[in-house]
Design an enzyme around this catalytic site. Structure first.
Site, PDB file in Angstrom:
ATOM      1  N   LYS A  61       0.832  -1.209   0.000  1.00 22.76           N
ATOM      2  CA  LYS A  61       0.000   0.000   0.000  1.00 22.76           C
ATOM      3  C   LYS A  61       0.863   1.254   0.000  1.00 22.76           C
ATOM      4  O   LYS A  61       1.966   1.268   0.542  1.00 22.76           O
ATOM      5  CB  LYS A  61      -0.900   0.018   1.235  1.00 22.76           C
ATOM      6  CG  LYS A  61      -1.929  -1.103   1.222  1.00 22.76           C
ATOM      7  CD  LYS A  61      -2.547  -1.316   2.570  1.00 22.76           C
ATOM      8  CE  LYS A  61      -3.770  -0.472   2.757  1.00 22.76           C
ATOM      9  NZ  LYS A  61      -4.541  -0.941   3.951  1.00 22.76           N
ATOM     10  N   GLY A  78      -8.773   6.507  -1.618  1.00 16.80           N
ATOM     11  CA  GLY A  78      -9.797   6.172  -2.608  1.00 16.80           C
ATOM     12  C   GLY A  78      -9.622   4.790  -3.214  1.00 16.80           C
ATOM     13  O   GLY A  78     -10.017   4.540  -4.346  1.00 16.80           O
ATOM     14  N   LYS A  99     -18.202   2.761  -0.129  1.00 13.76           N
ATOM     15  CA  LYS A  99     -19.279   2.331   0.747  1.00 13.76           C
ATOM     16  C   LYS A  99     -20.634   2.644   0.129  1.00 13.76           C
ATOM     17  O   LYS A  99     -20.807   3.694  -0.492  1.00 13.76           O
ATOM     18  CB  LYS A  99     -19.158   3.032   2.101  1.00 13.76           C
ATOM     19  CG  LYS A  99     -17.865   2.695   2.827  1.00 13.76           C
ATOM     20  CD  LYS A  99     -17.532   3.714   3.894  1.00 13.76           C
ATOM     21  CE  LYS A  99     -16.149   3.447   4.466  1.00 13.76           C
ATOM     22  NZ  LYS A  99     -15.644   4.601   5.239  1.00 13.76           N
ATOM     23  N   GLU A 121     -10.466   3.620  10.951  1.00 11.59           N
ATOM     24  CA  GLU A 121     -11.043   2.497  10.207  1.00 11.59           C
ATOM     25  C   GLU A 121     -10.317   1.191  10.524  1.00 11.59           C
ATOM     26  O   GLU A 121      -9.088   1.166  10.591  1.00 11.59           O
ATOM     27  CB  GLU A 121     -10.954   2.754   8.699  1.00 11.59           C
ATOM     28  CG  GLU A 121     -11.782   3.940   8.234  1.00 11.59           C
ATOM     29  CD  GLU A 121     -11.885   4.029   6.705  1.00 11.59           C
ATOM     30  OE1 GLU A 121     -12.911   4.484   6.228  1.00 11.59           O
ATOM     31  OE2 GLU A 121     -10.927   3.628   6.007  1.00 11.59           O
ATOM     32  N   GLU A 168      -6.703   2.736   8.514  1.00 14.77           N
ATOM     33  CA  GLU A 168      -6.232   4.115   8.366  1.00 14.77           C
ATOM     34  C   GLU A 168      -7.115   5.040   9.194  1.00 14.77           C
ATOM     35  O   GLU A 168      -8.130   4.610   9.749  1.00 14.77           O
ATOM     36  CB  GLU A 168      -6.293   4.546   6.898  1.00 14.77           C
ATOM     37  CG  GLU A 168      -7.697   4.568   6.333  1.00 14.77           C
ATOM     38  CD  GLU A 168      -7.801   5.266   4.991  1.00 14.77           C
ATOM     39  OE1 GLU A 168      -6.910   6.051   4.637  1.00 14.77           O
ATOM     40  OE2 GLU A 168      -8.797   5.041   4.299  1.00 14.77           O
ATOM     41  N   ARG A 175     -11.367  13.887   9.078  1.00 15.17           N
ATOM     42  CA  ARG A 175     -12.454  14.801   8.683  1.00 15.17           C
ATOM     43  C   ARG A 175     -13.786  14.173   9.073  1.00 15.17           C
ATOM     44  O   ARG A 175     -13.827  13.049   9.534  1.00 15.17           O
ATOM     45  CB  ARG A 175     -12.440  14.966   7.163  1.00 15.17           C
ATOM     46  CG  ARG A 175     -12.524  13.593   6.512  1.00 15.17           C
ATOM     47  CD  ARG A 175     -12.700  13.617   5.032  1.00 15.17           C
ATOM     48  NE  ARG A 175     -12.361  12.340   4.437  1.00 15.17           N
ATOM     49  CZ  ARG A 175     -13.137  11.276   4.382  1.00 15.17           C
ATOM     50  NH1 ARG A 175     -14.332  11.311   4.932  1.00 15.17           N
ATOM     51  NH2 ARG A 175     -12.749  10.150   3.817  1.00 15.17           N
ATOM     52  N   VAL A 190     -18.967  10.912   5.291  1.00 14.43           N
ATOM     53  CA  VAL A 190     -20.285  10.858   4.651  1.00 14.43           C
ATOM     54  C   VAL A 190     -21.292  10.207   5.607  1.00 14.43           C
ATOM     55  O   VAL A 190     -22.425  10.663   5.759  1.00 14.43           O
ATOM     56  CB  VAL A 190     -20.207  10.025   3.344  1.00 14.43           C
ATOM     57  CG1 VAL A 190     -21.596   9.814   2.759  1.00 14.43           C
ATOM     58  CG2 VAL A 190     -19.291  10.690   2.317  1.00 14.43           C
TER      59      VAL A 190
HETATM   60  P1  ADP Z   1      -7.942   3.896   0.895  1.00 15.91           P
HETATM   61  O1  ADP Z   1      -7.348   5.015   1.674  1.00 15.91           O
HETATM   62  O2  ADP Z   1      -7.444   3.865  -0.506  1.00 15.91           O
HETATM   63  O3  ADP Z   1      -9.430   3.794   1.029  1.00 15.91           O
HETATM   64  P2  ADP Z   1      -7.645   1.685   2.816  1.00 15.91           P
HETATM   65  O4  ADP Z   1      -6.398   1.347   3.525  1.00 15.91           O
HETATM   66  O5  ADP Z   1      -8.725   2.321   3.619  1.00 15.91           O
HETATM   67  O6  ADP Z   1      -7.296   2.558   1.539  1.00 15.91           O
HETATM   68  O7  ADP Z   1      -8.200   0.369   2.153  1.00 15.91           O
HETATM   69  C1  ADP Z   1      -9.310   0.410   1.273  1.00 15.91           C
HETATM   70  C2  ADP Z   1      -9.927  -0.964   1.156  1.00 15.91           C
HETATM   71  O8  ADP Z   1      -8.978  -1.933   0.653  1.00 15.91           O
HETATM   72  C3  ADP Z   1     -10.421  -1.546   2.468  1.00 15.91           C
HETATM   73  O9  ADP Z   1     -11.705  -1.103   2.827  1.00 15.91           O
HETATM   74  C4  ADP Z   1     -10.375  -3.045   2.153  1.00 15.91           C
HETATM   75  O10 ADP Z   1     -11.504  -3.399   1.401  1.00 15.91           O
HETATM   76  C5  ADP Z   1      -9.151  -3.188   1.279  1.00 15.91           C
HETATM   77  N1  ADP Z   1      -7.943  -3.490   2.108  1.00 15.91           N
HETATM   78  C6  ADP Z   1      -7.010  -2.622   2.514  1.00 15.91           C
HETATM   79  N2  ADP Z   1      -6.054  -3.227   3.270  1.00 15.91           N
HETATM   80  C7  ADP Z   1      -6.410  -4.527   3.351  1.00 15.91           C
HETATM   81  C8  ADP Z   1      -5.845  -5.697   3.999  1.00 15.91           C
HETATM   82  N3  ADP Z   1      -4.732  -5.630   4.712  1.00 15.91           N
HETATM   83  N4  ADP Z   1      -6.491  -6.855   3.854  1.00 15.91           N
HETATM   84  C9  ADP Z   1      -7.653  -6.930   3.137  1.00 15.91           C
HETATM   85  N5  ADP Z   1      -8.211  -5.907   2.503  1.00 15.91           N
HETATM   86  C10 ADP Z   1      -7.620  -4.706   2.600  1.00 15.91           C
END
Ligand code: ADP
Length: 446
Positions: A158, A164, A237, A275, A288, A292, A295
């Site tokens: 990541k 997003g 979502k 989250e 993360e 802010r 929604v």
């Molecule tokens: P963003 O900031 O791009 O939304 P997130 O870290 O919140 O990134 O991750 C977005 C989505 O990706 C999560 O809601 C989940 O569906 C998937 N995801 C992220 N990290 C993992 C993980 N370690 N294992 C499984 N799914 C993941």
């Protein structure tokens, strides 16, 4: 208290913030792009200022135009809402330099929690459950392989500055990990201007559970319990609810307390969301922090009776949080359906145009947050969400029945919306039993 606030956003959240300001006796200045010139909510503002053409980078994302409008209108503060400039530390910083209060965290606190690598460091220190993975950013392929061997495959790469749902790569073995590390770094650099990436354990099946927190400038931080947002399409979502169905209350209380600790340790003021993903055994792993208002904040407002948007304004003005943790109790259940101008039967194709029919639902326990009125034209330039239907009832089963009823009353045309999809989802036995994971909707749509 502030005398005048500028709202640096559009659509339903601009209207939501305006409503909070007006109830607090604060004058409102709303900015708009040429695409939103005729938006009816602008008439409710004390003053509306055009900040440029339709493309967001020339209007809602344009810091100098927004700050100029704020200076012309002589406002005390700016509320960024969500999206656009809400999570840009640079914007918060410029507001400070211009002696305009940014209604949200300080740029320092935003950087501490907004960067995924930094946030994870603070989270570990505050004993927030995090994913097993790299301690910080990954420097090279060898380091990535070492960490992956330690935590086991599959892993996910990541971007520290990602958002997003972009900048993520799942790797099931060493070969794909080796092949992807450099690419992920380059891609992150190109997309977010920050090439820093990290790896963590990838969960094949999980629920999305997040904790609403609030902090003030006096070192107080509390949580407003959790929301379940597992119903997603392409990481977006679609339905959110609170409290999370079937979650062990003792366990979630510990997680919520840890989220409040995290915000306190980062000296954060304003609303934030921590989250998590939750596995089948109800283990939590932090994803993360969103720095802010979200929604989906209304579901939490319904179950706690707390006005989150008003609270963000009060704490930005320097007031202490008006309630303590022990005052925050859960009452009943709430579900939010995002109503998007998209055609679920045609691959969620955007459905812009004039909404000539708009017959919203009503009755007990029904809240509609929307800027739409009959005759409203949905501009093609922005997010497709035209409203949020939020229902509240004594328990989850009754809340589902109320949502079904409200969706049936809700008549919108001729544009296509996600209303029929929501009606279908409410009937699914997996949803009714609270037994869905983040891939449920995509499986159903296949
Ligand atoms: P963003 O900031 O791009 O939304 P997130 O870290 O919140 O990134 O991750 C977005 C989505 O990706 C999560 O809601 C989940 O569906 C998937 N995801 C992220 N990290 C993992 C993980 N370690 N294992 C499984 N799914 C993941």
């Amino acid at each position: 208290m502030f005398k005048r606030v500028l709202i640096a956003n559009r659509g339903e959240i601009a209207l939501r913030i305006m409503r909070a300001c007006q109830e607090l006796g604060i004058e409102t200045v709303c900015v708009y792009s040429e695409a939103d010139r005729d938006a009816p909510y602008l008439r409710l503002a004390d003053r509306a200022i055009c900040i440029g053409p339709a493309p967001a980078r020339e209007s809602y994302l344009n810091i100098s135009r927004i700050v100029s409008a704020a200076e012309i209108a002589d406002v005390d503060a700016i509320h960024p809402g969500y999206g656009f400039l809400a999570e840009r530390a640079e914007f918060s910083e410029i507001c400070r330099e211009c002696k305009i209060e940014f209604i949200g965290p300080s740029p320092e606190a935003m950087k501490r929690l907004g960067d995924k690598v930094e946030a994870k460091r603070f989270a570990r220190a505050a004993k927030v459950p995090t994913f097993p993975g790299s301690e910080g950013a990954i420097e090279n392929e060898e380091e990535a392989v070492e960490v992956a061997n330690e935590i086991g495959y599959p892993v996910i790469i990541k971007a520290a500055a990602g958002g997003g749902g972009r900048g993520m790569r799942v790797c099931h073995n060493e070969a794909t990990l080796r092949a992807n590390i450099k690419k992920a770094q380059q891609e992150a650099m190109a997309a977010f201007g920050n090439g820093s990436v990290f790896i963590e354990k990838f969960l094949e099946s999980a629920r999305h559970v997040e904790v609403q927190v609030l902090g003030d400038k006096h070192g107080n931080a509390i949580h407003l319990w959790e929301r379940d947002c597992s119903m997603q399409r392409r990481h977006q979502k679609i339905i959110e609810e609170a409290p999370g169905p079937g979650i062990d209350r003792k366990k979630i209380e510990r997680v919520c307390d840890s989220a409040a600790r995290l915000v306190k340790s980062a000296e954060y003021s304003g609303a934030a969301t921590v989250e998590f993903l939750m596995d089948g055994k109800q283990n939590f792993y932090m994803l993360e922090v969103n720095t802010r208002v979200q929604v989906e904040h209304p579901v939490t407002e319904f179950i706690t009776g707390i006005d989150i948007v008003k609270t963000t304004i009060l704490v930005a003005a320097g007031e202490e949080l008006p309630f303590r943790q022990r005052d925050v109790n859960i009452k009943g259940h709430a579900i939010e359906c995002r109503i998007n101008a998209e055609d679920p039967d045609k691959g969620f194709m955007p459905s812009a145009g004039v909404i000539s029919t708009w017959e919203p639902p009503g009755g007990p326990g029904v809240r509609l947050d929307s800027h739409v009125v009959p005759g409203y034209r949905v501009p093609p330039n922005y997010d497709s969400m035209v409203g949020k239907l939020i229902c509240h009832a004594d328990d989850r089963a009754q809340c589902i029945e109320r949502t079904v009823r409200a969706l049936r009353e809700f008549n919108v045309g001729p544009i296509r919306t996600t209303i029929p999809l929501h009606s279908r989802l409410m009937e699914q036995s997996e949803f009714r039993s609270g037994n869905v994971d983040i891939h449920f909707l995509e499986r159903l749509l296949k």
